[in-house]
Each structure stands twice: as C-alpha cells, then as structure tokens.
Write a protein that holds these residues in place. Sequence first.
Motif, PDB file in Angstrom:
ATOM      1  N   PHE A 111       0.838  -1.208   0.000  1.00  0.00           N
ATOM      2  CA  PHE A 111       0.000   0.000   0.000  1.00  0.00           C
ATOM      3  C   PHE A 111       0.869   1.252   0.000  1.00  0.00           C
ATOM      4  N   MET A 112       1.926   1.237   0.795  1.00  0.00           N
ATOM      5  CA  MET A 112       2.811   2.404   0.859  1.00  0.00           C
ATOM      6  C   MET A 112       3.436   2.682  -0.509  1.00  0.00           C
ATOM      7  N   ALA A 113       3.921   1.626  -1.181  1.00  0.00           N
ATOM      8  CA  ALA A 113       4.567   1.818  -2.484  1.00  0.00           C
ATOM      9  C   ALA A 113       3.559   2.275  -3.541  1.00  0.00           C
ATOM     10  N   LEU A 114       2.361   1.674  -3.528  1.00  0.00           N
ATOM     11  CA  LEU A 114       1.353   2.025  -4.532  1.00  0.00           C
ATOM     12  C   LEU A 114       0.891   3.474  -4.401  1.00  0.00           C
ATOM     13  N   VAL A 115       0.927   4.012  -3.195  1.00  0.00           N
ATOM     14  CA  VAL A 115       0.474   5.385  -2.980  1.00  0.00           C
ATOM     15  C   VAL A 115       1.641   6.378  -3.035  1.00  0.00           C
ATOM     16  N   ALA A 116       2.743   6.044  -2.359  1.00  0.00           N
ATOM     17  CA  ALA A 116       3.839   7.017  -2.199  1.00  0.00           C
ATOM     18  C   ALA A 116       4.559   7.298  -3.513  1.00  0.00           C
ATOM     19  N   VAL A 117       4.824   6.268  -4.314  1.00  0.00           N
ATOM     20  CA  VAL A 117       5.619   6.476  -5.532  1.00  0.00           C
ATOM     21  C   VAL A 117       4.879   7.360  -6.546  1.00  0.00           C
ATOM     22  N   PRO A 118       3.653   7.014  -6.966  1.00  0.00           N
ATOM     23  CA  PRO A 118       2.985   7.903  -7.930  1.00  0.00           C
ATOM     24  C   PRO A 118       2.679   9.288  -7.370  1.00  0.00           C
ATOM     25  N   LEU A 119       2.297   9.353  -6.074  1.00  0.00           N
ATOM     26  CA  LEU A 119       1.981  10.665  -5.493  1.00  0.00           C
ATOM     27  C   LEU A 119       3.225  11.536  -5.396  1.00  0.00           C
ATOM     28  N   GLY A 120       4.351  10.954  -4.980  1.00  0.00           N
ATOM     29  CA  GLY A 120       5.586  11.716  -4.898  1.00  0.00           C
ATOM     30  C   GLY A 120       6.072  12.170  -6.264  1.00  0.00           C
ATOM     31  N   MET A 121       5.939  11.296  -7.276  1.00  0.00           N
ATOM     32  CA  MET A 121       6.375  11.654  -8.633  1.00  0.00           C
ATOM     33  C   MET A 121       5.502  12.761  -9.221  1.00  0.00           C
ATOM     34  N   LEU A 122       4.185  12.651  -9.030  1.00  0.00           N
ATOM     35  CA  LEU A 122       3.286  13.686  -9.558  1.00  0.00           C
ATOM     36  C   LEU A 122       3.523  15.030  -8.869  1.00  0.00           C
ATOM     37  N   ALA A 123       3.754  14.982  -7.547  1.00  0.00           N
ATOM     38  CA  ALA A 123       4.003  16.237  -6.824  1.00  0.00           C
ATOM     39  C   ALA A 123       5.293  16.897  -7.300  1.00  0.00           C
ATOM     40  N   HIS A 133      -0.512  19.962  -4.093  1.00  0.00           N
ATOM     41  CA  HIS A 133      -1.370  20.315  -2.960  1.00  0.00           C
ATOM     42  C   HIS A 133      -2.039  19.066  -2.362  1.00  0.00           C
ATOM     43  N   LEU A 134      -2.476  18.150  -3.228  1.00  0.00           N
ATOM     44  CA  LEU A 134      -3.076  16.910  -2.716  1.00  0.00           C
ATOM     45  C   LEU A 134      -2.055  16.085  -1.942  1.00  0.00           C
ATOM     46  N   GLY A 135      -0.826  16.044  -2.442  1.00  0.00           N
ATOM     47  CA  GLY A 135       0.229  15.325  -1.739  1.00  0.00           C
ATOM     48  C   GLY A 135       0.523  15.935  -0.380  1.00  0.00           C
ATOM     49  N   ARG A 136       0.508  17.260  -0.302  1.00  0.00           N
ATOM     50  CA  ARG A 136       0.751  17.927   0.986  1.00  0.00           C
ATOM     51  C   ARG A 136      -0.387  17.632   1.975  1.00  0.00           C
ATOM     52  N   LEU A 137      -1.634  17.646   1.463  1.00  0.00           N
ATOM     53  CA  LEU A 137      -2.775  17.327   2.333  1.00  0.00           C
ATOM     54  C   LEU A 137      -2.700  15.886   2.825  1.00  0.00           C
ATOM     55  N   PHE A 138      -2.334  14.968   1.929  1.00  0.00           N
ATOM     56  CA  PHE A 138      -2.212  13.557   2.314  1.00  0.00           C
ATOM     57  C   PHE A 138      -1.117  13.378   3.361  1.00  0.00           C
ATOM     58  N   ALA A 139       0.002  14.102   3.177  1.00  0.00           N
ATOM     59  CA  ALA A 139       1.100  14.000   4.142  1.00  0.00           C
ATOM     60  C   ALA A 139       0.671  14.517   5.516  1.00  0.00           C
ATOM     61  N   LEU A 140      -0.116  15.600   5.514  1.00  0.00           N
ATOM     62  CA  LEU A 140      -0.597  16.155   6.781  1.00  0.00           C
ATOM     63  C   LEU A 140      -1.511  15.163   7.500  1.00  0.00           C
ATOM     64  N   LEU A 141      -2.404  14.531   6.739  1.00  0.00           N
ATOM     65  CA  LEU A 141      -3.302  13.537   7.345  1.00  0.00           C
ATOM     66  C   LEU A 141      -2.515  12.331   7.844  1.00  0.00           C
ATOM     67  N   ARG A 193       6.347  12.515   0.465  1.00  0.00           N
ATOM     68  CA  ARG A 193       6.973  13.830   0.572  1.00  0.00           C
ATOM     69  C   ARG A 193       8.485  13.737   0.434  1.00  0.00           C
ATOM     70  N   LEU A 194       9.048  12.652   0.976  1.00  0.00           N
ATOM     71  CA  LEU A 194      10.493  12.465   0.855  1.00  0.00           C
ATOM     72  C   LEU A 194      10.889  12.242  -0.598  1.00  0.00           C
ATOM     73  N   LEU A 195      10.098  11.460  -1.315  1.00  0.00           N
ATOM     74  CA  LEU A 195      10.382  11.210  -2.729  1.00  0.00           C
ATOM     75  C   LEU A 195      10.232  12.491  -3.539  1.00  0.00           C
ATOM     76  N   ARG A 196       9.236  13.301  -3.216  1.00  0.00           N
ATOM     77  CA  ARG A 196       9.044  14.574  -3.919  1.00  0.00           C
ATOM     78  C   ARG A 196      10.270  15.474  -3.732  1.00  0.00           C
ATOM     79  N   SER A 197      10.742  15.598  -2.501  1.00  0.00           N
ATOM     80  CA  SER A 197      11.897  16.465  -2.246  1.00  0.00           C
ATOM     81  C   SER A 197      13.126  15.955  -2.975  1.00  0.00           C
ATOM     82  N   GLY A 198      13.346  14.629  -2.952  1.00  0.00           N
ATOM     83  CA  GLY A 198      14.505  14.066  -3.625  1.00  0.00           C
ATOM     84  C   GLY A 198      14.456  14.271  -5.132  1.00  0.00           C
ATOM     85  N   MET A 199      13.259  14.121  -5.713  1.00  0.00           N
ATOM     86  CA  MET A 199      13.140  14.295  -7.160  1.00  0.00           C
ATOM     87  C   MET A 199      13.310  15.759  -7.567  1.00  0.00           C
ATOM     88  N   LEU A 200      12.790  16.679  -6.763  1.00  0.00           N
ATOM     89  CA  LEU A 200      12.981  18.097  -7.083  1.00  0.00           C
ATOM     90  C   LEU A 200      14.460  18.474  -7.031  1.00  0.00           C
TER      91      LEU A 200
END
Length: 314
Positions: A111-123, A133-141, A193-200
């Motif tokens: 579940f973590m991989a299926l959600v984190a990888v596409p969400l981090g890449m899209l962000a 913005h959706l990724g940030r909201l998901f991270a907050l929740l 969020r970690l994947l997003r920061s690394g990709m940026l």
Amino acid sequence: MLQRIRSRLIQLFTVLFALSLLTFTLMKLAPGDPVLSLLRVDEMQVTMADEAQLREELGLNRPLHQQYLAWLGNVLRLDFGTSIMKGKPVLQELMDRLPATLELTLGGLAFMALVAVPLGMLAARYPGRLPDHLGRLFALLGASVPLFWLGLILIFIFSLKLQWLPMTGRGEWKGLILPSVTLGFGLAAVHARLLRSGMLESLSQEYVRSARARGLSERRVYFKHVLRAALIPVLTVFGMTFGSLLGGSVVVETLFAWPGLGSMAVEAVFQRDYPLVQGYLMMTGLLIIAANLAVDLLYGWVDPRIRVKGGRVQ
C-alpha cells in the motif's frame, strides 16, 4: 560486497547480544510474577510449597546471572525456552505467528509503495499545482492521524456501513485490505513527501539537464535518472522506519484480531510470559537488522557510484 556483508553480520551479532542483555534485564525489572500468574491460571490452591516447587522447575530461583547465561546458551542453540502460559516451545509459537505478521507487513509495504511512488512523482512533476497540494494534504493527514483511530474509521465505513470488507480476522484476501491500509497509511505520506523532495533536488542537477540536452525522453529522464537518485534517501528512511511497521503491527493486529506476532506479544506481556516476550523481542530485532542489511545492499543497485571502503558505505 562480501566485506559489507561481513561487517554487517558482525554488527548484527553485537546488537543482538546487547538486545538480549537489555531484554532479559527489563523482563526481570517488570512488575508481576509469572509463577503467581501461572498458578492463578490453573485455579489451584496455592501454597508456599507449590510456589517454590514451580519456581524451581522454571529455574527462577537461581541467581540472575545464572538465569541469563543459561537462557543465552539456549538461544545460541535456537532454543528460546518454553512458553510459561501456553506450554509450547517459544520458537514454535513464534514461527506459527510469523507468517501472519509478514503477510500484514508486506501488505502495508505494498500500500505504501502504490500510494507514495505515484503521489511523490506527480508532486515533483507539477510543483505548486493540484497534485502537489493533494500530496501535501495527504502528508498532513498521514502524520496526524493515529493508527488505531484510522483503523476504527475504516472498520466503521467499509465493514459496518458498506459491508464490503470483513471486520476482523485472517482468512480470505479481503481481510488483509483494511489492516494493510491502516499500517501503510502514515508511512506512505512520509515517503511520498520524501520522494518529492529528492526528485525536485535531482531535477536541478547538471546530469539531468545534460540528459535532456541529449534528447532523451522525459519518461527515460524521470525513471532512469531522477527517480533512481531520489530513491537513496527514501531507502535510508525506509530502513530506519521498518521497525515502525513491526511496532505498528502490534496496534493493528490487536485492533483487527490479526493472529500475528504483535497480538501474541501483547497477550504475553499481560500474562507475564517472559520467555515468549524475550523471544518476540529477539526476533523483532533480528528482522529489523536484516532489513537494514538489505537496504545497504540495495544502495549499490540503485546507485552504482556507491561503493564500500573499509566496511563503510561511500
């Protein structure tokens, strides 16, 4: 590679020895008496003679250092003793429960991989826009919602109201969905969020601009260069948070009546079943150390520039 494995194996045995000493000491300092708990379970008339006889049979009347050395010697022969309450070998009880915990852990990881990888890449692909913005909201929740509360909400919606998924227990594949989502939700938010920061950060590097200048497609740039470079910090954090999956499984297994190691450990703690608790802690420590060893080995596969010198990852 062999040098890295040898170095990690030496660390593994050192950590396991320290863990065995700490575990044994904490069990002895814990309140309660397993002998009295066992006698109450049998509902028999307890006398001082009965208590002394049972204490001698269990070896609990010997000095602490003798108890520890005897227990450690048996552990080295893969003999974790016998469960005081269940009367079964501890190793057999652990091996009976281990498949259920591994199944739940793999479900949480999936579940973590299926959600984190596409969400981090899209962000990272669309910073400052709707996916980000959706990724940030998901991270907050994910960071603010407790596991037990999320599990109760999922049970209420999908089991009681919609009746799509079973509430508790292990059996058909549907029973794995709610515990896996509960276990992997918080970790998915952190890793996205970690994947997003690394990709940026990777997107701003010179080699990415060079790859684009050579005419490589965006898909190849993202998957071959950007994503692989961004996976290094993700793997590091994953190795450190693997213990959270096993530790979190204690709450999730108890909530969903999942027959794994976590629910067994809770029951053993309440029953003062010291051999079973000690065996659980040793096995959990072994699994966490093995996961960190696997992460170290994955570094070289993800980024071939990483080499080992003097037993250290560089």
